[in-house]
Structures are given as structure tokens and as C-alpha cells.
Scaffold this active site. Structure first.
Site, short mmCIF file in Angstrom:
data_model
loop_
_atom_site.label_atom_id
_atom_site.label_comp_id
_atom_site.label_asym_id
_atom_site.label_seq_id
_atom_site.Cartn_x
_atom_site.Cartn_y
_atom_site.Cartn_z
N LYS A 22 0.87 -1.06 0.09
CA LYS A 22 0.05 -0.09 0.05
C LYS A 22 0.89 1.15 0.00
CE LYS A 22 -1.56 1.69 4.12
NZ LYS A 22 -1.57 3.08 4.24
N ASN A 23 1.81 1.40 0.65
CA ASN A 23 2.39 2.54 1.12
C ASN A 23 3.65 2.57 0.09
OD1 ASN A 23 1.16 3.27 3.33
ND2 ASN A 23 2.70 2.54 4.61
N CYS A 126 -4.92 13.03 13.05
CA CYS A 126 -5.01 11.52 12.62
C CYS A 126 -4.82 10.99 14.17
CB CYS A 126 -3.78 11.33 12.01
SG CYS A 126 -3.77 9.43 11.72
N ARG A 131 1.13 14.56 13.50
CA ARG A 131 1.72 14.51 12.21
C ARG A 131 1.72 15.72 11.52
NH1 ARG A 131 -1.07 9.25 9.74
NH2 ARG A 131 0.95 8.82 8.71
N ASP A 316 4.62 0.49 11.99
CA ASP A 316 3.69 -0.02 11.19
C ASP A 316 3.42 -1.64 11.74
OD1 ASP A 316 2.97 2.29 10.23
OD2 ASP A 316 3.75 1.78 8.28
N ARG A 408 -8.65 -0.40 4.48
CA ARG A 408 -7.79 0.53 3.98
C ARG A 408 -6.45 0.09 3.51
NH1 ARG A 408 -6.31 4.76 7.83
NH2 ARG A 408 -4.79 5.27 6.22
C1 EPZ Z 1 4.41 7.04 6.49
O1 EPZ Z 1 3.76 8.20 6.93
C2 EPZ Z 1 3.63 5.69 6.29
N1 EPZ Z 1 2.27 6.24 5.75
C3 EPZ Z 1 2.91 5.48 7.58
O2 EPZ Z 1 2.10 4.49 7.48
C4 EPZ Z 1 4.29 4.96 8.66
O3 EPZ Z 1 3.68 4.76 9.69
C5 EPZ Z 1 4.98 6.08 8.37
O4 EPZ Z 1 5.66 6.75 7.24
C6 EPZ Z 1 6.37 5.95 9.47
O5 EPZ Z 1 7.11 4.83 8.72
C7 EPZ Z 1 2.31 5.97 4.14
O6 EPZ Z 1 3.43 5.65 3.57
C8 EPZ Z 1 1.22 6.24 3.24
P1 EPZ Z 1 6.36 10.28 8.50
P2 EPZ Z 1 4.16 9.77 7.22
O7 EPZ Z 1 6.42 11.74 7.95
O8 EPZ Z 1 5.07 9.93 5.78
C9 EPZ Z 1 7.11 13.46 11.96
C10 EPZ Z 1 0.19 2.82 7.85
O9 EPZ Z 1 -0.30 2.44 9.06
N2 EPZ Z 1 7.10 14.57 11.08
O10 EPZ Z 1 7.69 9.49 8.06
O11 EPZ Z 1 3.06 10.47 7.26
C11 EPZ Z 1 5.93 12.68 12.21
O12 EPZ Z 1 4.94 13.33 12.91
C12 EPZ Z 1 0.73 4.40 7.81
O13 EPZ Z 1 0.21 2.56 6.74
C13 EPZ Z 1 7.09 15.99 11.13
O14 EPZ Z 1 7.54 16.18 12.47
O15 EPZ Z 1 5.22 9.52 8.44
C14 EPZ Z 1 6.30 11.51 12.80
O16 EPZ Z 1 6.43 11.63 14.38
C15 EPZ Z 1 0.51 5.12 9.32
N3 EPZ Z 1 7.13 16.89 10.27
C16 EPZ Z 1 7.76 11.12 12.16
O17 EPZ Z 1 7.99 12.58 11.55
C17 EPZ Z 1 6.70 16.44 9.30
O18 EPZ Z 1 6.69 17.55 8.03
C18 EPZ Z 1 7.52 10.34 10.91
O19 EPZ Z 1 6.62 10.52 10.06
C19 EPZ Z 1 6.51 15.09 8.70
C20 EPZ Z 1 6.51 14.25 9.56
#
Ligand code: EPZ
Length: 429
Positions: A22-23, A126, A131, A316, A408
Site C-alpha cells: 500500500k505505502n 489523525c 503528524r 507499522d 484501507r
Molecule cells: C508514512 O507516514 C506511512 N504512510 C505510515 O504508515 C508510517 O507509519 C510512517 O511513514 C512511518 O514509517 C504512508 O506511507 C502512506 P513520516 P508519514 O513523515 O510519511 C514527523 C500506515 O499504517 N514529521 O515518516 O506520514 C511525524 O509526526 C501508515 O500504513 C514531522 O515532524 O510519516 C512522525 O513523528 C500510518 N514533520 C515522524 O516525523 C513533518 O513534516 C515520521 O513521520 C513530517 C513528519
């Protein structure tokens, strides 16, 4: 709303085919915005999130068809997707869409790179934490984007096009890496992204972009160097197998006992999780078809795990590991370091009899002899599937409410588990 009823107790035996990730699928679909030619994706999973993103991309002008029907499927459920963004008809991604799926925010970079402007709603709240998107915006600003926030929307402009720049992310972000990478491939000159996410899904997207004509070095490492090109072309790309689905079913078998082949799995994409499972006493064998998971008899040993960006243990899979350790022989310590509020499953697992104590970002899970079926509520995608795992081992009947979260991200979950002997069925609303 549909519910799922599980009667737990039996082992899992058989074969589970692993779907496309999916991701990876979501950002790959978004990459179609970067070219007026056709991008063909193969091994696309049939998931609610994929359908929703298809509608969002349709609003931007992407013409999308699905072919390659699989055995037993209805028309429109094939695994080959053709996406053609001949003309971008709308550079706005509205709140109603982006608030339903965070990944749709990633259209920002490609739209900006191709059209010189984009207006994308900030993603909604969320269940797993705040996030923010500050890293996405900082990265695109380094490429010359002028960004303003107004009424919940990101208004981004690059009237003379984007230009390469050097971005050092203070924190690893999968989404910010996708967004900036997809913008940089069409920016003028060289972009260097330091502390880039190394998740296999990021590499899969980068490899697809290379097939489309992008120049990217360092794929799979934390430094990506991109030489911008004037335009990209179409390509054909198979989506890599879903490592989170693989880890989830491996944990389900580890929880129930049994012997299952995870067909088409790529064990090399989840070594940290597999190390944890084998350390706990699960028998894992890499075969030429995928991964065989066996557990007979004895209770598993407890674990001490922290979630980390790839190649560490994935956030995840944290909820699923907690469900597994709920019946281990001793106390496990599971620390969540990526999202600050990804423990919504704890109180639901407790309803089934799990003994879990939360101390800040750490869960202490003391294994119990038996879990008992109960009514539970799914709160997010991975939390939902942790309840499925717990339900499969609990004595008696478990009913999971709000299963749309499962749809999803898990393709045909009831069928895949039923084929291995589980008693699981969907109760239509
Ligand atoms: C991706 O989300 C995945 N989603 C998530 O999977 C996964 O849990 C996550 O990466 C971490 O591996 C998809 O690929 C569609 P991040 P993403 O930006 O990109 C912080 C699932 O269940 N952050 O890597 O949104 C954030 O708050 C989903 O399939 C900032 O501070 O995650 C978090 O603490 C859920 N500022 C950390 O970074 C930003 O601008 C990592 O988030 C962006 C993120």
C-alpha cells in the site's frame, strides 16, 4: 458499518499470498502526475485507500484504468493500473479529499514541479499523533517554492520553475522524502536530500522515477542526489511486496501456531522484525517462493523492542507485536519512538484480557495464559489488525467494530485467513 467476527483458537496452516505494498502504491500513483505519458503499475493491491487516491487523482486530470483481472475477481478489480495525466486540469487538492487520506498531501511536490503551482489542503488530524507537514514545506521551500498558508490550505508557487537545492532533514520523514524527491526530479539542477527516509517504499518510488527518466543516485541510502530533467516519460513498474502485510501475517502465525508460507514475500525488506520474531522462538525459513513461518507448542519468549525508521523495527508493526506478546512467557517492553500517540490498541487489547501498562512512550506487556473473546473497536489500520491477531488466539468469539480501517490496508484479509483455517467472517452492517 461492517464488523468482523472471529472465533479463535485454531492454528493457521497453508499459504497466504502477499499483495503489493500500500505505502508504495500510493506515492507511485502520485508519480503519474509528473508526466503526460502513461505510467503502468503492476501488482497493485485492491484497497480502499487506492480507490480513494484514484478519485483524488481523477480530480487533477489523471485518466485511470484498471486491467489484468485476477482469478475470482469482478471486473474493475485487476492488479494492473494505467495512469495518464495528459493535462493537469486542477492544481487544487481540497480538504474533503486530503483530510481522508494523509498521503494525498504528497501531490503537492509533483503538481508544483509540473505546473508551477499547487493549492493543497493541510491534512486533517489523525488518530496516531499530530503528524505535522513542516518538513515537507521546508524541503519544497529549499527548491525555490514560495509557500503561504491560508485558511487551512498550502498555497505553493514556483512561477519560474523549481531549482535544485540542498535539504538536510532534521528528522527522518517518509512523506517529506517522497514529496521533495518527486519535486526535485523536475527541478533545474542538482538537489541533495540528506537524512532521507530509507524505507523500501521510498526506494521503490525512486526506482520507478528512474525508469521514467529521472536521474537519482544513492537510492536506498540516506543521501539522495538528483539531477533535474526537463520532462519524464511513461514506464511500467511492478509494486514491491508489502513488508507490513508480511510481518503482520508472520505474527498471526506466531500467535496462533501453525505453518504458513507467505508467498511472494520479500524477507530482506523486514529483517529487523524477523530478527525479533526468531529471537522470540518463531521458526522462519526463507524459501524461493517467500517466507515460511512455523510455530509449534511452546510459548514465545518476551522481547525488548523500539520502533525506528528503516532498517529498524517499523512502527507499522508495533501494534501487531503487542498483540503477539500479550501471550508471551514473561514481560515485553515495546517503545514507540515515531508517533507519540500510537497506543490506541492498548485499551482494546486489554478488553480481551491482555496485561499492558503504559509508561509514556513505552508499553510493558506481561504475557497472560489466555485471552478471551470480546467486542472491540478498531481505531486505525494497524491497531485494527492487531485486534484480528488477538482475536485469532482468544478463546471464544471476538467481534471487531469499525473494520473500514482494515479495508484501507489489508487486501482480502478474511479470505486469506480463512484459506488457512481461521474462523473469521464479515458481518455486513
Ligand atoms: C508514512 O507516514 C506511512 N504512510 C505510515 O504508515 C508510517 O507509519 C510512517 O511513514 C512511518 O514509517 C504512508 O506511507 C502512506 P513520516 P508519514 O513523515 O510519511 C514527523 C500506515 O499504517 N514529521 O515518516 O506520514 C511525524 O509526526 C501508515 O500504513 C514531522 O515532524 O510519516 C512522525 O513523528 C500510518 N514533520 C515522524 O516525523 C513533518 O513534516 C515520521 O513521520 C513530517 C513528519
Amino acid at each position: 458499518m461492517d464488523r468482523i467476527r472471529i472465533t479463535g483458537g485454531g492454528p493457521l496452516e497453508g499459504t497466504i499470498p502477499i499483495s503489493g505494498a500500500k505505502n508504495a502504491t500510493l506515492p507511485l500513483m502520485i508519480a503519474s502526475l509528473l508526466t503526460s505519458d502513461t505510467l503502468t503499475l503492476k501488482n497493485v493491491p485492491n484497497l480502499a485507500d487506492v480507490g480513494l487516491l484514484a478519485r483524488i487523482l481523477g480530480n487533477h486530470g489523471v485518466d485511470l484504468t484498471i486491467a489484468g483481472k485476477r482469478p475470482g475477481q469482478r471486473s474493475g478489480e485487476g492488479d494492473t493500473m494505467h495512469l495518464t495525466a495528459r493535462d493537469i486540469v486542477d492544481t487544487t487538492a481540497p480538504y474533503e479529499m486530503v483530510s481522508r487520506m494523509r498521503a494525498s498531501f504528497w501531490v503537492l511536490g509533483p503538481l508544483l514541479a509540473r505546473e508551477g503551482q499547487a493549492c493543497v489542503s493541510l491534512p486533517g488530524g489523525c488518530a496516531i499523533g499530530t503528524r505535522p507537514v513542516d518538513l515537507h514545506l521546508e524541503g519544497l521551500t529549499k527548491l525555490g517554492a514560495q509557500i503561504e498558508l491560508e485558511s487551512g490550505y498550502v498555497h505553493a508557487k514556483a512561477p519560474k520553475g523549481l531549482a535544485g537545492g540542498r535539504i538536510t532533514f532534521p528528522k527522518v520523514s517518509v512523506g517529506a522524502t517522497h514529496n521533495v524527491l518527486m519535486a526535485a526530479v523536475l527541478a533545474k539542477g542538482e538537489t541533495v536530500i540528506e537524512n532521507a527516509a530509507r524505507e523500501p517504499e521510498v526506494s521503490d518510488v525512486a526506482q520507478c522515477l528512474v525508469k521514467m527518466g529521472a536521474k537519482i543516485e544513492g537510492i536506498g541510502t540516506s543521501t539522495l542526489t538528483i539531477q533535474g530533467v526537463d520532462e519524464l516519460s511513461g514506464a511500467v513498474h511492478p509494486v514491491l511486496p508489502d513488508r507490513i502485510e508480511t510481518g503482520t501475517y508472520a505474527m498471526a502465525v506466531a500467535a496462533t501456531g501453525g505453518d504458513v508460507l507467505l508467498d511472494n514475500a520479500r524477507p530482506d525488506l523486514l529483517e529487523s522484525a524477523l530478527d525479533v520474531l526468531s529471537g522470540a522462538g518463531v521458526e522462519l525459513t526463507v524459501t524461493n517462493r517467500g517466507l515460511r513461518v512455523v510455530r509449534n507448542g511452546a510459548r514465545l519468549a518476551p522481547v525488548d523492542v523500539e520502533t525506528e525508521p528503516f532498517p529498524g523495527f517499523p512502527t507499522d508493526l508495533q501494534a501487531q507485536l503487542m498483540a503477539l506478546m500479550a501471550r508471551a512467557d514473561g514481560q515485553s517492553r515495546i517503545r514507540e519512538t515515531i508517533f507519540e500517540n500510537r497506543f490506541m490498541h492498548v485499551q482494546e487489547l486489554a478488553r480481551l484480557g491482555a496485561d499492558i501498562e503504559l509508561e509514556g512512550d513505552t508499553a510493558l506487556v506481561t504475557g497472560v495464559n489466555t485471552l478471551h473473546g470480546a467486542q472491540v473497536m478498531a481505531t486505525d489500520l494497524r491497531a485494527s489488525v492487531s485486534l484480528v491477531i488477538a482475536g485469532l488466539v482468544a478463546e471464544g468469539e471476538t467481534v471487531i467494530n469499525r473494520v473500514y480501517h482494515l479495508d484501507r490496508g489489508f487486501e482480502q484479509i478474511e479470505q486469506k485467513l480463512t484459506n488457512c483455517g481461521a474462523q473469521i467472517e464479515r458481518l455486513a452492517a
